[in-house]
Design an enzyme around this catalytic site. Structure first.
Site, PDB file in Angstrom:
ATOM      1  N   CYS A 117       0.860  -1.183   0.000  1.00 39.84           N
ATOM      2  CA  CYS A 117       0.000   0.000   0.000  1.00 39.84           C
ATOM      3  C   CYS A 117       0.902   1.241   0.000  1.00 39.84           C
ATOM      4  O   CYS A 117       1.917   1.274   0.703  1.00 39.84           O
ATOM      5  CB  CYS A 117      -0.908   0.005   1.230  1.00 39.84           C
ATOM      6  SG  CYS A 117      -2.020  -1.419   1.262  1.00 39.84           S
ATOM      7  N   CYS A 120       1.965   3.014   3.418  1.00 41.11           N
ATOM      8  CA  CYS A 120       2.336   2.206   4.585  1.00 41.11           C
ATOM      9  C   CYS A 120       3.810   1.851   4.600  1.00 41.11           C
ATOM     10  O   CYS A 120       4.364   1.398   3.593  1.00 41.11           O
ATOM     11  CB  CYS A 120       1.489   0.929   4.586  1.00 41.11           C
ATOM     12  SG  CYS A 120       1.951  -0.234   5.891  1.00 41.11           S
ATOM     13  N   ASN A 295      -0.232   8.990   9.525  1.00 36.42           N
ATOM     14  CA  ASN A 295       1.069   9.086  10.175  1.00 36.42           C
ATOM     15  C   ASN A 295       2.140   9.152   9.102  1.00 36.42           C
ATOM     16  O   ASN A 295       2.167   8.312   8.213  1.00 36.42           O
ATOM     17  CB  ASN A 295       1.323   7.852  11.033  1.00 36.42           C
ATOM     18  CG  ASN A 295       0.219   7.658  12.039  1.00 36.42           C
ATOM     19  OD1 ASN A 295      -0.141   8.589  12.751  1.00 36.42           O
ATOM     20  ND2 ASN A 295      -0.347   6.477  12.068  1.00 36.42           N
ATOM     21  N   CYS A 337      -0.002   3.229  13.493  1.00 38.77           N
ATOM     22  CA  CYS A 337      -0.399   2.389  12.368  1.00 38.77           C
ATOM     23  C   CYS A 337       0.388   2.755  11.122  1.00 38.77           C
ATOM     24  O   CYS A 337       0.508   3.915  10.779  1.00 38.77           O
ATOM     25  CB  CYS A 337      -1.866   2.603  12.019  1.00 38.77           C
ATOM     26  SG  CYS A 337      -2.986   1.924  13.183  1.00 38.77           S
TER      27      CYS A 337
END
Ligand code: SAH
Ligand code: SF4
Length: 344
Positions: A117, A120, A295, A337
């Site tokens: 992704c 991420c 984040n 996360c």
């Protein structure tokens, strides 16, 4: 020398048979099993009601491949990220997240993740392998003790939102939950366990067939196919239409509500048009939407501003949807996360 077997891959019945073959009483297996899963010990020496003779016998044939904590970093908000070395040298991370009403552990299910992704950090690490049942269980048991040590109380919640895609390690993830929830194990409530998936269609249906008691979260991030394929390559083959079928099936079989994770990315998925699409998608089955603060990772993305995030939430609420705005925790130590990438 023969290879020793990880004791936690051996059933209670097989331990009983092993004991009988070695001239010992079968009922000891029940006690041993209790030490392993209920008390979560990680050595034979800790099994104090088992004779030294049997402990020595066990240690000759079996072993615990325990997680070795290598670093723990504490955030200013109390979140603690711990990196563990596995017996083969791989490293994974787990996160303890205390808040006013609950204490949560975020566990990993794989070493790295292949789904790449765009937003991420874990997705940038090539997937090395699935975690074993014991490796998942150990994260929970270890962090449970850490929580007690640091904050004076045990874990209340478990989320499978660390490194990896849990539904691509289906059997081990479900077995770990069995041991975490069963009376012979840690006896935690399945309603306080959430497994998060990027949307592995076949296995969402399998969860429904297995009539799971824990909660399912789906990382949606956008309800527009073309966008989702850009953000999450998995969507190219397992798109929103298939996902929607799987969700319908899941809800019909289990009666359960779904949680959608929706990462708010500035200028990417946070417009009113995006909110409308999301509202429509959310009508498939009863659900709850978590809007997640982005984040920072090494990527081109930026998070949506607070004000905009609230507007987005207000719109969804005006459509009678249940919405939570989830502020990020542990950002200063890359424990939030999507930031788990073994940087420590
Ligand atoms: N692979 C599973 C579970 C691990 S990821 C999944 O994708 O659902 C857990 C959650 O962290 C997912 O909702 C994921 O989308 C989210 N996440 C990933 N990167 C993030 C980031 N940079 N900021 C905030 N959340 C992120
Ligand atoms: Fe893998 Fe989940 Fe990260 Fe996507 S968000 S790369 S599925 S861990």
């Amino acid at each position: 020398m023969h290879e020793k077997k990880e004791i936690r891959t051996v059933s209670a019945q097989d331990i009983a048979e092993f004991l009988i073959q070695n001239g010992e009483k079968a009922f000891r297996a029940k006690q041993i099993n209790e030490w392993i899963w209920k008390k979560a010990v990680t050595s034979f020496d800790e099994m104090t009601n088992i004779s030294l003779k049997i402990r020595t016998l066990l240690a000759e044939h079996f072993e615990f491949q325990t997680l070795v904590p290598i670093t723990s970093q504490k955030s200013s908000d109390g979140t603690i990220k711990t990196a563990f070395k596995l017996h083969d040298g791989n490293v994974i991370e787990s996160v303890l997240i205390p808040s006013r009403s609950r204490t949560t552990v975020c566990v990993s299910s794989q070493v790295g993740c292949n789904l790449a992704c765009a937003f991420c950090a874990t997705g940038k690490l090539k997937m090395q392998r699935n975690l074993t049942v014991a490796e998942i269980f150990d994260q929970v048991a270890w962090v449970n003790k850490q929580s007690f040590r640091e904050y004076g109380h045990k874990l209340t919640n478990i989320v499978y939102m660390g490194m990896g895609e849990p539904l691509l390690n289906y059997e081990n993830v479900l077995k770990s939950i069995e041991y975490i929830t069963s009376e012979e194990g840690l006896a935690m409530s399945p309603q306080r366990i959430t497994v998060s998936t990027s949307g592995i269609i076949k296995n969402i249906k399998r969860l429904a067939d297995d009539d799971i008691k824990f909660e399912l979260a789906i990382s949606l991030h956008t309800a527009i196919n073309s966008k989702r394929s850009e953000l999450m390559p998995i969507n190219k083959t397992q798109d929103l239409e298939l996902l929607s079928d799987a969700i319908t099936y899941f809800h019909k079989k289990t009666g359960k509500r779904i949680t959608y994770e929706y990462l708010m990315l500035k200028g990417v998925n946070d417009s009113l048009a995006d909110a409308k699409k999301l509202a429509k998608f959310s009508k498939i089955a009863p659900c709850k939407i978590n809007l997640i603060e982005f984040n920072a990772t090494d990527s081109e993305f930026e998070g949506t501003d607070n004000e905009y995030m609230n507007k987005f939430a207000d719109f969804l609420e005006s459509k009678n949807l249940i919405v939570n705005v989830r502020r990020s925790k542990g950002k200063d130590i890359d424990a939030a996360c999507g930031q788990l990438a073994n940087k420590s």
